[in-house]
Each structure stands twice: as C-alpha cells, then as structure tokens.
Design a protein around this motif. Structure first.
Motif, PDB file in Angstrom:
ATOM      1  N   LYS A  53       0.816  -1.213   0.000  1.00 21.71           N
ATOM      2  CA  LYS A  53       0.000   0.000   0.000  1.00 21.71           C
ATOM      3  C   LYS A  53       0.855   1.270   0.000  1.00 21.71           C
ATOM      4  CE  LYS A  53      -2.552  -1.968   3.418  1.00 21.71           C
ATOM      5  NZ  LYS A  53      -2.075  -3.293   3.356  1.00 21.71           N
ATOM      6  N   LEU A  54       1.877   1.325   0.843  1.00 25.28           N
ATOM      7  CA  LEU A  54       2.726   2.522   0.898  1.00 25.28           C
ATOM      8  C   LEU A  54       3.497   2.729  -0.399  1.00 25.28           C
ATOM      9  CD1 LEU A  54       4.097   2.430   4.552  1.00 25.28           C
ATOM     10  CD2 LEU A  54       2.319   3.907   3.593  1.00 25.28           C
ATOM     11  N   GLU A  55       3.974   1.644  -0.970  1.00 26.57           N
ATOM     12  CA  GLU A  55       4.707   1.748  -2.230  1.00 26.57           C
ATOM     13  C   GLU A  55       3.787   2.219  -3.356  1.00 26.57           C
ATOM     14  OE1 GLU A  55       6.914  -1.330   0.226  1.00 26.57           O
ATOM     15  OE2 GLU A  55       4.826  -0.800  -0.143  1.00 26.57           O
ATOM     16  N   CYS A  56       2.531   1.777  -3.327  1.00 28.56           N
ATOM     17  CA  CYS A  56       1.567   2.217  -4.326  1.00 28.56           C
ATOM     18  C   CYS A  56       1.304   3.717  -4.194  1.00 28.56           C
ATOM     19  CB  CYS A  56       0.258   1.437  -4.188  1.00 28.56           C
ATOM     20  SG  CYS A  56      -0.970   1.834  -5.442  1.00 28.56           S
ATOM     21  N   ILE A  57       1.150   4.171  -2.970  1.00 30.83           N
ATOM     22  CA  ILE A  57       0.957   5.612  -2.738  1.00 30.83           C
ATOM     23  C   ILE A  57       2.177   6.382  -3.227  1.00 30.83           C
ATOM     24  CG2 ILE A  57       0.762   7.384  -0.926  1.00 30.83           C
ATOM     25  CD1 ILE A  57      -0.974   5.281   0.626  1.00 30.83           C
ATOM     26  N   ALA A  58       3.371   5.888  -2.915  1.00 34.18           N
ATOM     27  CA  ALA A  58       4.596   6.554  -3.373  1.00 34.18           C
ATOM     28  C   ALA A  58       4.657   6.573  -4.900  1.00 34.18           C
ATOM     29  CB  ALA A  58       5.832   5.861  -2.793  1.00 34.18           C
ATOM     30  N   PHE A  59       4.290   5.466  -5.531  1.00 31.75           N
ATOM     31  CA  PHE A  59       4.255   5.404  -6.994  1.00 31.75           C
ATOM     32  C   PHE A  59       3.449   6.576  -7.534  1.00 31.75           C
ATOM     33  CE2 PHE A  59       2.152   4.381 -10.930  1.00 31.75           C
ATOM     34  CZ  PHE A  59       3.088   3.692 -11.685  1.00 31.75           C
ATOM     35  N   PHE A  60       2.239   6.739  -7.023  1.00 32.99           N
ATOM     36  CA  PHE A  60       1.379   7.797  -7.539  1.00 32.99           C
ATOM     37  C   PHE A  60       1.844   9.190  -7.138  1.00 32.99           C
ATOM     38  CE2 PHE A  60      -1.652   4.229  -8.043  1.00 32.99           C
ATOM     39  CZ  PHE A  60      -1.770   4.332  -9.425  1.00 32.99           C
ATOM     40  N   LEU A  61       2.470   9.326  -5.982  1.00 34.62           N
ATOM     41  CA  LEU A  61       3.002  10.636  -5.593  1.00 34.62           C
ATOM     42  C   LEU A  61       4.131  11.079  -6.521  1.00 34.62           C
ATOM     43  CD1 LEU A  61       2.976  10.427  -1.687  1.00 34.62           C
ATOM     44  CD2 LEU A  61       1.483  11.789  -3.176  1.00 34.62           C
ATOM     45  N   PHE A  62       4.883  10.121  -7.037  1.00 35.64           N
ATOM     46  CA  PHE A  62       5.929  10.460  -8.011  1.00 35.64           C
ATOM     47  C   PHE A  62       5.344  10.636  -9.410  1.00 35.64           C
ATOM     48  CE2 PHE A  62       8.706   7.831  -5.065  1.00 35.64           C
ATOM     49  CZ  PHE A  62       9.285   8.936  -4.471  1.00 35.64           C
ATOM     50  N   PHE A  63       4.443   9.752  -9.792  1.00 34.52           N
ATOM     51  CA  PHE A  63       3.988   9.685 -11.174  1.00 34.52           C
ATOM     52  C   PHE A  63       2.970  10.767 -11.543  1.00 34.52           C
ATOM     53  CE2 PHE A  63       1.292   7.964 -14.582  1.00 34.52           C
ATOM     54  CZ  PHE A  63       2.256   7.688 -15.538  1.00 34.52           C
ATOM     55  N   ILE A  64       1.925  10.916 -10.743  1.00 34.22           N
ATOM     56  CA  ILE A  64       0.815  11.791 -11.129  1.00 34.22           C
ATOM     57  C   ILE A  64       1.231  13.249 -11.344  1.00 34.22           C
ATOM     58  CG2 ILE A  64      -1.402  12.759 -10.349  1.00 34.22           C
ATOM     59  CD1 ILE A  64      -2.054   9.971  -9.227  1.00 34.22           C
ATOM     60  N   PRO A  65       1.954  13.876 -10.423  1.00 35.35           N
ATOM     61  CA  PRO A  65       2.299  15.283 -10.672  1.00 35.35           C
ATOM     62  C   PRO A  65       3.165  15.468 -11.923  1.00 35.35           C
ATOM     63  CG  PRO A  65       2.722  14.704  -8.387  1.00 35.35           C
ATOM     64  CD  PRO A  65       2.421  13.435  -9.109  1.00 35.35           C
ATOM     65  N   LEU A  66       4.109  14.580 -12.108  1.00 34.70           N
ATOM     66  CA  LEU A  66       4.979  14.711 -13.278  1.00 34.70           C
ATOM     67  C   LEU A  66       4.200  14.447 -14.558  1.00 34.70           C
ATOM     68  CD1 LEU A  66       7.777  15.373 -14.240  1.00 34.70           C
ATOM     69  CD2 LEU A  66       8.406  12.973 -13.940  1.00 34.70           C
ATOM     70  N   ARG A  67       3.361  13.447 -14.544  1.00 30.93           N
ATOM     71  CA  ARG A  67       2.546  13.124 -15.720  1.00 30.93           C
ATOM     72  C   ARG A  67       1.619  14.283 -16.069  1.00 30.93           C
ATOM     73  NH1 ARG A  67       1.873   9.780 -20.174  1.00 30.93           N
ATOM     74  NH2 ARG A  67      -0.285   9.185 -20.361  1.00 30.93           N
ATOM     75  N   ALA A  68       1.060  14.926 -15.033  1.00 33.86           N
ATOM     76  CA  ALA A  68       0.122  16.028 -15.257  1.00 33.86           C
ATOM     77  C   ALA A  68       0.782  17.200 -15.975  1.00 33.86           C
ATOM     78  CB  ALA A  68      -0.454  16.495 -13.915  1.00 33.86           C
ATOM     79  N   LEU A 166      14.754   2.345  -5.791  1.00 31.29           N
ATOM     80  CA  LEU A 166      14.397   1.591  -6.990  1.00 31.29           C
ATOM     81  C   LEU A 166      13.005   1.980  -7.477  1.00 31.29           C
ATOM     82  CD1 LEU A 166      15.043  -0.571  -9.093  1.00 31.29           C
ATOM     83  CD2 LEU A 166      14.191  -2.285  -7.467  1.00 31.29           C
ATOM     84  N   LEU A 167      12.071   2.124  -6.565  1.00 28.94           N
ATOM     85  CA  LEU A 167      10.712   2.516  -6.941  1.00 28.94           C
ATOM     86  C   LEU A 167      10.716   3.839  -7.686  1.00 28.94           C
ATOM     87  CD1 LEU A 167       7.600   2.091  -6.762  1.00 28.94           C
ATOM     88  CD2 LEU A 167       7.691   3.375  -4.631  1.00 28.94           C
ATOM     89  N   GLU A 168      11.383   4.825  -7.135  1.00 30.25           N
ATOM     90  CA  GLU A 168      11.419   6.142  -7.776  1.00 30.25           C
ATOM     91  C   GLU A 168      12.128   6.061  -9.127  1.00 30.25           C
ATOM     92  OE1 GLU A 168      12.415  10.826  -6.820  1.00 30.25           O
ATOM     93  OE2 GLU A 168      12.815   9.324  -5.280  1.00 30.25           O
ATOM     94  N   ALA A 169      13.209   5.315  -9.201  1.00 25.58           N
ATOM     95  CA  ALA A 169      13.934   5.163 -10.473  1.00 25.58           C
ATOM     96  C   ALA A 169      13.038   4.508 -11.524  1.00 25.58           C
ATOM     97  CB  ALA A 169      15.205   4.344 -10.262  1.00 25.58           C
ATOM     98  N   LEU A 170      12.275   3.505 -11.131  1.00 16.96           N
ATOM     99  CA  LEU A 170      11.389   2.819 -12.078  1.00 16.96           C
ATOM    100  C   LEU A 170      10.231   3.702 -12.527  1.00 16.96           C
ATOM    101  CD1 LEU A 170      11.318  -0.746 -10.478  1.00 16.96           C
ATOM    102  CD2 LEU A 170      12.460  -0.060 -12.610  1.00 16.96           C
ATOM    103  N   THR A 173      11.629   5.988 -15.005  1.00 15.31           N
ATOM    104  CA  THR A 173      11.882   5.252 -16.247  1.00 15.31           C
ATOM    105  C   THR A 173      10.576   5.118 -17.032  1.00 15.31           C
ATOM    106  OG1 THR A 173      13.697   4.032 -15.224  1.00 15.31           O
ATOM    107  CG2 THR A 173      12.741   3.083 -17.223  1.00 15.31           C
ATOM    108  N   LEU A 174       9.495   4.751 -16.341  1.00 18.85           N
ATOM    109  CA  LEU A 174       8.189   4.663 -16.983  1.00 18.85           C
ATOM    110  C   LEU A 174       7.800   6.008 -17.594  1.00 18.85           C
ATOM    111  CD1 LEU A 174       5.475   3.174 -17.541  1.00 18.85           C
ATOM    112  CD2 LEU A 174       4.753   3.929 -15.250  1.00 18.85           C
ATOM    113  N   MET A 175       8.015   7.074 -16.851  1.00 18.69           N
ATOM    114  CA  MET A 175       7.663   8.406 -17.345  1.00 18.69           C
ATOM    115  C   MET A 175       8.498   8.785 -18.563  1.00 18.69           C
ATOM    116  SD  MET A 175       5.521  10.741 -16.757  1.00 18.69           S
ATOM    117  CE  MET A 175       5.394  11.997 -18.006  1.00 18.69           C
TER     118      MET A 175
END
Length: 187
Positions: A53-68, A166-170, A173-175
């Motif tokens: 759950k925490l890693e999923c939240i972190a995923f979206f905290l990194f991904f969503i703002p940058l993607r937006a 690793l999570l942030e790096a991945l 990478t996806l972005m």
C-alpha cells in the motif's frame, strides 16, 4: 463508460436536474469520474494483493504530478489505458517487491530517466491545445516537481532506502518511456 455516463446524464436530465444544454458537460463529468474511480479501485486491489500500500501511494506521488505537467503517450481507448496502467503499476511494484537493486543501479537509472525527461520536456497531446504560455507554465511546474523528486531521491539515498530508490527510479523510467513514445507518436 461512455454508455453508462450517458445513461446517468439521461436520468438527471429526465428528472429536470440539468438542462439539455448542459448534457455534454455532465456526461463528460460522469465519464471522467467513473474512469477515475475504476482506476483507483484497480490500483487499490493491486496494492492490497501485493501487500504494498505505501509503495503504491509513493508510486502515484511520483507519477501523477509529473505526468500532469509533462504529458506523454496516451492510449486511444479507455480499456487499453486501464490495462496498461494496471500492468505498469503491478509490474513496477512486483519488481520492487521481488528484486533488489544496488543504490548505484537505481541512481544510474534515475539520472538517465531524469535527463531524458528534461531533454524531451513536455509532450502535448493533439486533442489538447497548449499554447506557448501554457507550455512555459507546465515546464516550470515540471521543473519544480523534478527538483522535489531529486531531493526525495537524495534522502532515500542517504538513508540507504534501496526499496524506494528503486521505486522512484522505475517510476521515472516509466515516465521517460511515455515521453519518448509520445514525442514519436505526436510529432
């Protein structure tokens, strides 16, 4: 989703809650809400099933703002987008859960991805007009997000938190992959 959102909008139109002239706005709003709700539910299910759950939240905290603010590749149909999103989230979480990486590997992956994101800049979708002023605003916001993410990455590095490194790096990478594909597709 479109059919269901149309039925919901027909229902509130029949109840005289909205006027005919507002139909498209409400239909779009219902469709956006339903699609977002399904994405959130699927993400929660993935996070719970993986016990991350925490890693999923972190995923979206990194991904969503940058993607937006950076844009990138978009699928043409909602179901394709949903499947790719779920696969991306599950794939990255599984990599983080079942594999470990050295801080050096995560740093290299992150810095390469960061460089690609900076070089490519924001990628506009053909269906969303963005003028020069908007692009400047989006790039400023993206730069702030990149600076914040770099700060967080350094904190993870200094605390030797290899899992979140690793999570942030991945995620980055996806972005960067999304930006590359978007740049190719929309140019």
């Amino acid at each position: 989703m479109e059919r269901l959102s149309r039925k919901l909008t027909d229902y509130i139109l029949a109840k005289d809650v909205i006027e005919e002239s507002e139909f498209e706005i409400y239909q779009y709003g219902f469709q956006s809400f339903l699609e977002l709700a399904i994405n959130i539910i699927c993400s929660i299910i993935i996070a719970v099933l993986l016990g991350m759950k925490l890693e999923c939240i972190a995923f979206f905290l990194f991904f969503i703002p940058l993607r937006a603010y950076s844009g990138g590749f978009h699928m043409e149909h909602y179901i394709s987008c949903l499947l790719l999103s779920c696969l991306s989230l599950a794939g990255i979480l599984c990599i983080v859960k079942y594999f470990s990486a050295t801080p050096l590997f995560s740093c290299i992956l992150y810095l390469i991805s960061l460089a690609i994101i900076k070089v490519i800049g924001s990628v506009d979708h053909p269906n969303r007009y963005v003028d020069e002023e908007d692009n400047l605003f989006f790039n400023k916001r993206a730069n702030i997000i990149l600076l914040m993410s770099l700060t967080i990455f350094v904190v993870f590095l200094l605390s030797n938190n290899t899992r979140y490194l690793l999570l942030e790096a991945l995620v980055f990478t996806l972005m960067s992959i999304s930006l590359i594909i978007g740049k190719i597709q929309y140019s």
